[in-house]
Scaffold this motif. Structure first.
Motif, PDB file in Angstrom:
ATOM      1  N   ARG A 111      12.957 -37.272  -7.616  1.00 40.88           N
ATOM      2  CA  ARG A 111      12.619 -36.355  -6.521  1.00 40.88           C
ATOM      3  C   ARG A 111      12.160 -34.987  -7.010  1.00 40.88           C
ATOM      4  O   ARG A 111      11.549 -34.235  -6.254  1.00 40.88           O
ATOM      5  N   ASN A 112      12.444 -34.655  -8.263  1.00 43.49           N
ATOM      6  CA  ASN A 112      12.161 -33.327  -8.784  1.00 43.49           C
ATOM      7  C   ASN A 112      10.900 -33.353  -9.648  1.00 43.49           C
ATOM      8  O   ASN A 112      10.904 -33.904 -10.750  1.00 43.49           O
ATOM      9  N   LYS A 113       9.817 -32.762  -9.141  1.00 42.14           N
ATOM     10  CA  LYS A 113       8.540 -32.773  -9.856  1.00 42.14           C
ATOM     11  C   LYS A 113       8.624 -32.048 -11.192  1.00 42.14           C
ATOM     12  O   LYS A 113       8.036 -32.488 -12.191  1.00 42.14           O
ATOM     13  N   GLY A 167      10.421 -34.152 -13.614  1.00 41.72           N
ATOM     14  CA  GLY A 167       9.564 -35.294 -13.906  1.00 41.72           C
ATOM     15  C   GLY A 167       8.465 -34.946 -14.893  1.00 41.72           C
ATOM     16  O   GLY A 167       8.187 -35.707 -15.825  1.00 41.72           O
ATOM     17  N   GLU A 193       6.879 -39.311  -7.529  1.00 39.48           N
ATOM     18  CA  GLU A 193       7.878 -38.661  -6.673  1.00 39.48           C
ATOM     19  C   GLU A 193       8.397 -39.687  -5.661  1.00 39.48           C
ATOM     20  O   GLU A 193       7.644 -40.182  -4.821  1.00 39.48           O
ATOM     21  N   ASP A 220      11.931 -40.891  -3.215  1.00 36.22           N
ATOM     22  CA  ASP A 220      13.276 -40.812  -2.676  1.00 36.22           C
ATOM     23  C   ASP A 220      13.647 -42.233  -2.275  1.00 36.22           C
ATOM     24  O   ASP A 220      12.982 -42.839  -1.432  1.00 36.22           O
TER      25      ASP A 220
END
Length: 412
Positions: free
Chosen positions: A69-71, A74, A89, A91
């Protein structure tokens, strides 16, 4: 997309095909799956991140998709992995984005816990729907057996899936299965008691746990039944406590051992006191609330990481088997870095699936349809890369730092 699964590959040479390069074993995957796209859900976290690193080193031709979820995290992970990687991305609670991503990969590795108190197996459902091979690192009994309930759907979709893969459960299950198999082929007695001991764990599982004693299911309080266990070289003797793990039930039912239990211990020693205190003081309703447990994990994570920097992050697993004829054997796995070993172990399962060791269906690691018997040795060797000690099927006195018994036979 079409996926060329090589179900139950019986070629030992294929399973063991690897070559040393810069002290790192590389795995030569079959041509059909060498460039597979592997999605690692939770790839920005500790388990998923170390799995992505291990896979990229073992199989450089694989295309790694880091899901999270965290760009920002990532992007950092992709930069670390290199050109054969990308970030997606995702969830896992948003089914539409999950479906879109799984439609474009060959294998999904689900490390986005916690699995405790999860009401659905959403990732597995979508994997079956999109005909994507699947594995998870679930450490929760309820979730694991819920996953098994998807057996008929996975068979209909012709999809291989492994639940409770990884290091513990996972490698520990395969170690236990090999001890039982060896005992039945080499001993006149029957396996009677299987005990798993795990050291170096941070965990919030405090619900009532299950053991099996002489075939009877026994419910006991978690963090009770303390034992002092010798984990041998590099670890020594540590206190461990009863705790709930899915392999207790799966080993009893699949391996047919009548008495099965599992114990955990943590370091430094005061973590054990903290877990006992949580069990006794915190409301049961709080500990059964998945969102609140997740917040507890996030709250303590910086502390855990700080302690790791000071105390190290050694991990050890010991599995003991006792047979009716008095035969006693054990398996031992010890590593200096949990973060490294959990990645190697999870990657070993992912590679086994890609190689075709897993039949269609949903399987536990100790089932031969999950990890074929002839593929176990290669899986354990890959998972044991860099260990302090890795020992299979030996008597306890050969491992323990202060052996209680040494048997000598002399013939004149």
């Amino acid at each position: 997309m079409a996926r060329p699964w090589l179900h139950l590959n019986n070629s030992r040479s294929m399973t063991m095909a690897c070559a040393k390069e810069s002290k790192q074993h590389r795995v030569l995957l079959p041509e059909k799956v060498r460039n597979s796209r592997v999605l690692i859900l939770g790839g920005t976290g500790r388990v998923g991140g170390s799995t992505a690193i291990a896979l990229s080193k073992l199989c450089p031709d694989l295309r790694i998709v880091v899901g999270g979820r965290n760009k920002e995290k990532g992007a950092a992970r992709v930069a670390e992995l290199g050109k054969n990687s990308e970030f997606a991305e995702i969830d896992i609670e948003e089914r539409a984005s999950l479906e879109a991503t799984l439609n474009d990969v060959d294998l999904v590795v689900h490390t986005a816990g916690p699995f405790q108190q999860a009401e659905k197996c959403t990732v597995l459902e979508v994997a079956i729907q999109t005909k994507t091979a699947y594995m998870d690192v679930c450490d929760d009994t309820s979730y694991a057996f819920r996953a098994k309930s998807y057996m008929s759907k996975a068979l209909a979709a012709n999809i291989p899936a492994i639940t409770t893969g990884g290091i513990y459960p996972g490698v520990s299950n395969v170690m236990a299965a090999e001890l039982v198999r060896a005992a039945r082929s080499e001993s006149k007695g029957e396996p009677e008691r299987l005990s798993s001991y795990l050291y170096k764990v941070y965990d919030f599982k405090t619900h009532i746990l299950v053991c099996f004693v002489s075939g009877e299911k026994i419910k006991v309080k978690p963090y009770s039944g303390m034992r002092n266990i010798d984990f041998g070289k590099g670890i020594g003797k540590k206190d461990v406590y009863l705790l709930n793990l899915p392999e207790v039930r799966s080993a009893h039912e699949i391996l047919g051992v009548p008495t099965v239990s599992a114990r955990f211990g943590t370091a430094p020693f005061y973590w054990n006191w903290g877990m006992v205190a949580m069990t006794n003081l915190l409301p049961v309703e709080l500990l059964r609330d998945r969102s609140k447990v997740q917040k507890l994990v996030e709250l303590f994570d910086p502390v855990v990481r700080a302690v790791d920097e000071i105390a190290g992050e050694r991990v050890s697993m010991r599995v003991d088997l006792e047979c009716s004829d008095g035969r006693q054997t054990l398996a031992l796995f010890s590593h200096r870095q949990l973060s490294v070993s959990v990645g190697a172990a999870t990657a070993a399962f992912a590679i086994a699936i890609l190689e075709g060791s897993t039949q269609p269906g949903v399987w536990f690691p100790e089932e031969p349809e999950g990890i074929a018997i002839e593929a176990r040795e290669a899986l354990l060797e890959r998972a044991a890369e860099g260990t302090i000690s890795f020992i299979m099927n030996k008597p306890p006195w050969m491992v323990e730092t202060d052996p209680k018994e040494l048997g000598l036979g002399i013939y004149l």
